[in-house]
Enzyme design. Structure first.
Site, short mmCIF file in Angstrom:
data_model
loop_
_atom_site.label_atom_id
_atom_site.label_comp_id
_atom_site.label_asym_id
_atom_site.label_seq_id
_atom_site.Cartn_x
_atom_site.Cartn_y
_atom_site.Cartn_z
N SER A 209 -9.92 -0.77 6.79
CA SER A 209 -9.27 -0.69 5.50
C SER A 209 -8.87 -1.81 4.91
CB SER A 209 -8.38 0.44 5.69
OG SER A 209 -8.97 1.86 5.89
N SER B 199 -9.69 1.35 3.09
CA SER B 199 -8.89 2.20 1.83
C SER B 199 -7.70 1.28 1.41
CB SER B 199 -8.20 3.27 2.88
OG SER B 199 -7.38 2.85 3.73
N LYS C 135 0.92 -1.02 0.03
CA LYS C 135 -0.09 0.15 0.16
C LYS C 135 0.78 1.17 0.13
CE LYS C 135 -3.86 1.78 2.70
NZ LYS C 135 -4.57 1.58 3.76
#
Length: 369
Positions: free
Chosen positions: A130, A106, A31
């Protein structure tokens, strides 16, 4: 790296040679909230669009030392602050298994990249949903570990009291293996037999007075849990004594103090709106919220773990208004961060326990049948 039609990637990386180890040769995507030395790391923002860290986050280094091969950095909502896969600067992440529907957020690029076979394993973060929500939306697997169990060094903070770093993959076995490397602990032995599982039909409120929606989805997993030796009982989780949102608001403002409000015009409308709203939080509300979270984290359940869905509604369209859908969409997930426990998403199935080992052991038993 194959072509990415899903906008999962922000930056592709030429893979190096794999080291020997338990993850040897596994393609790793990280990420873009997590620092990687010499590789652009944007935090999903325009403000850090040209940011190149000098150091790699220790969690990434552990995975590389165990043989994983970094192949790219993954797209995310700006500063990881959204339950959708939208990013006005790097594009909306598209869902490989549900075209036109959201990936969730996310860690949206993580789940989409896994579902599209762009990688074997991924490293994500979870502050309110997330890791688990994208895993559910894209039919992959992800673990939000117990708060504080994996170090957050080298990760841009959103709310340090809630922020967690965790593994994502397409199988529970790979998630457990990555967790084992990150923790320097053995993979838990599969276990459901003899455990008491709480059937969670309604998530607790987070203290703000907003009623949560009940769901019967967890009932559908009860028969198989019992077949695998668990005892399934009805269960509830107590609610905090005050609204917990001020903790999030206060810490998000602190995380952005260097750039907000001084560079407010460079934020997206969604992120700027949330920060402006956070400025209205009073010191008294913050003090009460911290006290409520501290009290809540002392709760000891009378079950070994809980089973619940990750989400209960129809998946929103990928271009839905995030500010309108975020509370309902994440309400079975957000409370887990606040109470500090572990949550394992296997598609839309969520196994929640005070400790990582319990959730992983139950997940391994579940998938092995």
């Amino acid at each position: 790296m194959s072509v990415d039609p899903y906008s999962a990637l922000i930056t592709a990386v030429e893979p190096g040679e794999a080291k020997p180890g338990p993850l040897s040769g596994k393609r790793l995507l990280v990420k873009d909230l997590i620092d990687t030395a010499g590789i652009r790391t944007t935090y999903g923002s325009r403000i850090y669009g040209d940011h190149v860290p000098e150091r790699t986050a220790p969690a990434v280094t552990k995975l590389l030392d165990a043989g994983a091969v970094l192949v790219g950095k993954l797209n995310l909502p700006e500063f990881a602050w959204a339950v959708m896969g939208q990013n006005p600067f790097y594009g909306t992440v598209h869902n490989p298994v549900a075209p036109g529907k959201t990936t969730g957020g996310s860690s949206s690029g993580n789940a989409a990249g896994l579902a599209a076979d762009l990688c074997d394993i991924a490293l994500g973060t979870d502050t309110g949903c997330s890791i688990r929500l994208p895993s559910a939306c894209c039919e992959t697997v992800g673990l939000k570990p117990r708060w504080g169990s994996i170090g957050m060094e080298g990760v841009f903070p959103l709310c340090p009291t809630l922020d967690t770093l965790g593994p994502m993959a397409t199988t529970v076995e790979d998630v457990a293996l990555v967790w084992s490397v990150l923790k320097d602990e053995p993979v838990p032995e599969p276990r459901l037999e003899g455990l008491t599982v709480g059937l969670l039909r309604q998530p607790p409120m987070v203290g703000d007075g907003r009623e949560t929606e009940p769901s019967e989805l967890a009932e559908g997993w009860a028969v198989d849990l019992e077949r695998l030796g668990a005892r399934v009982v009805e269960a509830r989780v107590p609610e905090p004594s005050a609204s917990t949102w001020p903790v999030f608001n206060h810490e998000a403002l602190e995380s952005h103090r260097a750039t907000f409000p001084s560079r407010a015009a460079e934020y997206s409308d969604v992120c700027r709106t949330k920060l402006e709203s956070a400025q209205k939080t009073t010191p008294a509300e913050v003090e009460a919220a911290y006290r409520a979270v501290e009290e809540w984290r002392r709760f000891e359940p009378d079950v070994d773990l809980y089973v619940a869905p990750c989400y209960t509604q129809e998946l929103p369209a990928e271009d839905a208004d995030e500010l309108e859908v975020r509370l309902r969409f994440s309400e079975f997930l957000r409370w887990v961060n606040l109470i500090g426990w572990a949550g394992l998403a296997i598609g839309n199935l969520q196994l929640i326990a005070p400790h990582d080992e319990t959730a992983l052991a139950a997940g391994l038993a579940w998938v092995r049948g």
